[in-house]
Motif scaffolding. Structure first.
Motif, mmCIF file in Angstrom:
data_model
loop_
_atom_site.group_PDB
_atom_site.id
_atom_site.type_symbol
_atom_site.label_atom_id
_atom_site.label_comp_id
_atom_site.label_asym_id
_atom_site.label_seq_id
_atom_site.Cartn_x
_atom_site.Cartn_y
_atom_site.Cartn_z
ATOM 1 N N ILE A 1 10.548 -5.154 -25.798
ATOM 2 C CA ILE A 1 10.724 -3.731 -25.499
ATOM 3 C C ILE A 1 9.930 -3.349 -24.263
ATOM 4 N N MET A 2 8.713 -3.865 -24.177
ATOM 5 C CA MET A 2 7.889 -3.523 -23.014
ATOM 6 C C MET A 2 8.538 -4.027 -21.739
ATOM 7 N N MET A 3 9.128 -5.210 -21.789
ATOM 8 C CA MET A 3 9.794 -5.729 -20.597
ATOM 9 C C MET A 3 10.978 -4.836 -20.211
ATOM 10 N N LEU A 4 11.747 -4.410 -21.211
ATOM 11 C CA LEU A 4 12.886 -3.523 -20.911
ATOM 12 C C LEU A 4 12.397 -2.235 -20.247
ATOM 13 N N GLY A 5 11.320 -1.687 -20.787
ATOM 14 C CA GLY A 5 10.778 -0.454 -20.213
ATOM 15 C C GLY A 5 10.312 -0.666 -18.788
ATOM 16 N N VAL A 6 9.616 -1.778 -18.557
ATOM 17 C CA VAL A 6 9.101 -2.054 -17.208
ATOM 18 C C VAL A 6 10.254 -2.248 -16.226
ATOM 19 N N ILE A 7 11.330 -2.895 -16.672
ATOM 20 C CA ILE A 7 12.479 -3.081 -15.769
ATOM 21 C C ILE A 7 13.021 -1.720 -15.313
ATOM 22 N N GLY A 8 13.167 -0.799 -16.254
ATOM 23 C CA GLY A 8 13.664 0.527 -15.893
ATOM 24 C C GLY A 8 12.752 1.220 -14.900
ATOM 25 N N ILE A 9 11.449 1.197 -15.195
ATOM 26 C CA ILE A 9 10.487 1.882 -14.331
ATOM 27 C C ILE A 9 10.482 1.255 -12.942
ATOM 28 N N VAL A 10 10.479 -0.080 -12.902
ATOM 29 C CA VAL A 10 10.365 -0.758 -11.608
ATOM 30 C C VAL A 10 11.652 -0.608 -10.784
ATOM 31 N N ALA A 11 12.815 -0.637 -11.441
ATOM 32 C CA ALA A 11 14.067 -0.496 -10.686
ATOM 33 C C ALA A 11 14.093 0.838 -9.949
ATOM 34 N N LEU A 12 13.846 1.926 -10.687
ATOM 35 C CA LEU A 12 13.872 3.235 -10.034
ATOM 36 C C LEU A 12 12.691 3.398 -9.079
ATOM 37 N N GLY A 13 11.531 2.886 -9.475
ATOM 38 C CA GLY A 13 10.346 3.025 -8.623
ATOM 39 C C GLY A 13 10.533 2.315 -7.289
ATOM 40 N N THR A 14 11.041 1.095 -7.310
ATOM 41 C CA THR A 14 11.254 0.344 -6.075
ATOM 42 C C THR A 14 12.281 1.039 -5.189
ATOM 43 N N PHE A 15 13.285 1.622 -5.850
ATOM 44 C CA PHE A 15 14.334 2.301 -5.090
ATOM 45 C C PHE A 15 13.809 3.572 -4.407
ATOM 46 N N TYR A 16 13.135 4.408 -5.183
ATOM 47 C CA TYR A 16 12.675 5.677 -4.595
ATOM 48 C C TYR A 16 11.554 5.461 -3.589
ATOM 49 N N ALA A 17 10.744 4.416 -3.800
ATOM 50 C CA ALA A 17 9.659 4.154 -2.852
ATOM 51 C C ALA A 17 10.207 3.741 -1.497
ATOM 52 N N ALA A 18 11.410 3.149 -1.462
ATOM 53 C CA ALA A 18 12.009 2.785 -0.175
ATOM 54 C C ALA A 18 12.182 4.020 0.691
ATOM 55 N N MET A 19 12.383 5.166 0.059
ATOM 56 C CA MET A 19 12.488 6.410 0.823
ATOM 57 C C MET A 19 11.127 7.053 1.016
ATOM 58 N N SER A 20 10.424 7.270 -0.095
ATOM 59 C CA SER A 20 9.209 8.071 -0.017
ATOM 60 C C SER A 20 8.175 7.421 0.899
ATOM 61 N N SER A 21 8.086 6.083 0.893
ATOM 62 C CA SER A 21 7.053 5.437 1.701
ATOM 63 C C SER A 21 7.292 5.666 3.188
ATOM 64 N N ARG A 22 8.506 6.002 3.562
ATOM 65 C CA ARG A 22 8.793 6.219 4.984
ATOM 66 C C ARG A 22 8.943 7.690 5.323
ATOM 67 N N SER A 23 8.503 8.570 4.426
ATOM 68 C CA SER A 23 8.620 9.998 4.717
ATOM 69 C C SER A 23 7.234 10.612 4.811
ATOM 70 N N ARG A 24 7.194 11.863 5.251
ATOM 71 C CA ARG A 24 5.944 12.605 5.181
ATOM 72 C C ARG A 24 5.644 12.846 3.702
ATOM 73 N N ALA A 25 4.399 13.111 3.385
ATOM 74 C CA ALA A 25 4.023 13.516 2.031
ATOM 75 C C ALA A 25 4.470 12.508 0.991
ATOM 76 N N ARG A 26 4.270 11.201 1.289
ATOM 77 C CA ARG A 26 4.778 10.208 0.357
ATOM 78 C C ARG A 26 4.044 10.245 -0.971
ATOM 79 N N GLU A 27 2.777 10.685 -0.948
ATOM 80 C CA GLU A 27 2.010 10.675 -2.193
ATOM 81 C C GLU A 27 2.624 11.604 -3.226
ATOM 82 N N VAL A 28 3.126 12.748 -2.764
ATOM 83 C CA VAL A 28 3.676 13.690 -3.736
ATOM 84 C C VAL A 28 5.163 13.443 -3.944
ATOM 85 N N LEU A 29 5.822 12.937 -2.926
ATOM 86 C CA LEU A 29 7.279 12.833 -3.015
ATOM 87 C C LEU A 29 7.713 11.792 -4.050
ATOM 88 N N LEU A 30 7.044 10.652 -4.085
ATOM 89 C CA LEU A 30 7.481 9.605 -5.012
ATOM 90 C C LEU A 30 7.388 10.060 -6.478
#
Lengths: 228, 238
Positions: A140-169
């Protein structure tokens, strides 16, 4: 075989990211320490009462993983940006999804390693009794981590290259993760304090479904996000 | 005025939209008065039931607006048409406004009915999450300068956000079902339904009008961006 080439690219990126982490352990150590700190803070918020701590353990664990994990996602691109390496990475031939897969797997390993530490500390701090079916809990923990990491990796591709990345992600990521978190927390809770409603199976099914949907969606959308 | 290159943009004409605006506003006033006058006091809720004529249409319009965001975002990613991006942004702004309105009206209704301002009911909670997702969408737009980047990123975020709406609803409903269900059953009799449907129509018109006005404003903003970019690059052809 184009597909096999892309798999090799993915492996190369995973290897590169993990090597960077391994050589400067500062990143991992501080993120893991932050995860533990958050657990301690939850302990203070929930009070020293054992029963209360046990009841809240599942939620606290997942939130600690989430809050600390968010830092890892932005980092994974920021290291590239600082060296001007992302442009180079994009210039290499090959499919975009290979880059996403590489980043995703590297983050997955990173967050899983952190999860191991946070869970170990959490079991002690929140007086959790390890259930007999602990292998399923790991699943179960692995399933949860997969969900978190998939969306996290995706949104960070944007937020890390924008202004205010700390709050945006977090602003983008947390609302999107509510279904994954809810399912992970409830399934974990059912294992830790007993499955009164007999609902674990349904939560696990839902969690798997969410993972599949978000993985497919992020893989498809990544190309549009990384190109510009 | 510096003669910058503005030929990429011909200002959209207001044309019939002024009249449509006035008409939809007048229609809205009429449907409100009509619904309030024709519906009897509810057996359980009394005149509190009248809240339905603003709350339910606002909720419907919220979903309409976010549906437009989804379609326009998909279209933008496929065709790279700048106007689709601006339409999505306009619909997202209007949608968030109506979503906030839905939440506030729902709370105003919930306080006397359930005796609490907030209940973690599936519908309420998913509406709040939807609101937060689109606040993030709008924040992303305001933090990214480059129009192409902003367009593609926000399209991706908009599509994922829209996909997530049923998922959030499903998970929260299941979560609630396990604990306890807070139901508000409504078998609607015709004297209520008529007023409700009329108000849904009026809200829909108003929503479309709002989005259209916002879209025109967005076109002007974008034209100004292009113009200042061209000026900065020395694109002074004359």
């Amino acid at each position: 075989m184009a597909f096999r080439d892309d798999m090799r690219r993915t492996r190369a990126i995973v290897w590169k990211d993990l090597t960077t982490e391994r050589r400067s352990k500062a990143g991992f150590n501080s993120v893991a320490a932050l995860g533990i700190t958050i657990l301690v803070l939850f302990g203070f918020a929930l009070g020293p009462d054992g029963a209360m701590l046990k009841a809240a353990a599942a939620g606290a664990l997942w939130l600690a993983v989430l809050f600390a994990g968010v830092l890892a996602f932005n980092r994974s691109y920021q290291v590239e940006l600082e060296g001007g390496a992302l442009e180079a990475l994009l210039l290499y031939p090959g499919a975009r999804w290979a880059i996403f897969a590489g980043k995703l797997i590297a983050n997955l390993i990173f967050v899983t390693a952190m999860l191991v530490i946070v869970v170990a500390v959490g079991i002690v701090l929140f007086q959790v009794r390890i259930p007999a079916q602990w292998p399923s809990l790991i699943g179960i923990m692995m399933l949860g981590v997969i969900g978190i990491v998939a969306l996290g990796t995706f949104y960070a591709a944007m937020s890390s290259r924008s202004r205010a990345r700390e709050v945006l992600l977090p602003l983008l990521l947390y609302p999107m993760l509510i279904p994954v978190l809810l399912a992970s927390m409830e399934a974990t809770k059912a294992f830790l304090i007993g499955d009164v409603m007999n609902a674990t199976g349904a939560w696990v099914q839902m969690l798997s479904l969410f993972d599949v949907i978000f993985l497919v969606a992020t893989f498809l959308a990544f190309e549009y996000v990384i190109e510009v | 005025m510096s003669p910058v290159n503005t030929n990429a943009f011909d200002p959209p004409k207001a044309g019939p939209w002024v009249a449509i605006g006035w008409l939809s506003f007048a229609f809205f006033v009429f449907t409100q008065v009509f619904a309030v006058m024709t519906s009897p006091a509810d057996a359980m809720m009394g005149h509190l039931q009248k809240m339905m004529y603003v709350h339910v249409p606002a909720a419907w319009v919220t979903f309409l607006a976010f549906g437009i965001v989804l379609v326009a975002s998909l279209y933008f990613l496929m065709k790279e048409d700048e106007r689709a991006d601006l339409l999505a942004a306009s619909a997202a702004e209007v949608g968030s406004l109506f979503c906030g309105l839905t939440l506030v009206l729902g709370m105003l209704w919930g306080r006397p009915t359930w005796n609490v301002w907030w209940s973690w009911d599936a519908r309420l909670t998913s509406t709040l999450v939807l609101f937060l997702i689109f606040v993030g969408y709008l924040a992303l737009r305001s933090f990214v300068e480059d129009p192409q980047r902003r367009g593609q990123w926000s399209a991706a975020v908009g599509i994922l956000g829209a996909i997530n709406v049923p998922i959030v609803w499903m998970s929260v409903r299941w979560w609630r079902t396990l604990h306890q269900i807070q139901s508000n059953p409504r078998g609607l009799s015709p004297e209520y339904l008529r007023g409700l449907l009329l108000n849904v129509a009026a809200f829909t018109l108003l929503c479309i009008w709002f989005i259209q006005r916002r879209y025109v404003a967005a076109r002007y903003e974008r034209a100004a961006e292009h113009a200042s970019q061209a000026a900065a690059l020395g694109g002074n052809d004359e």
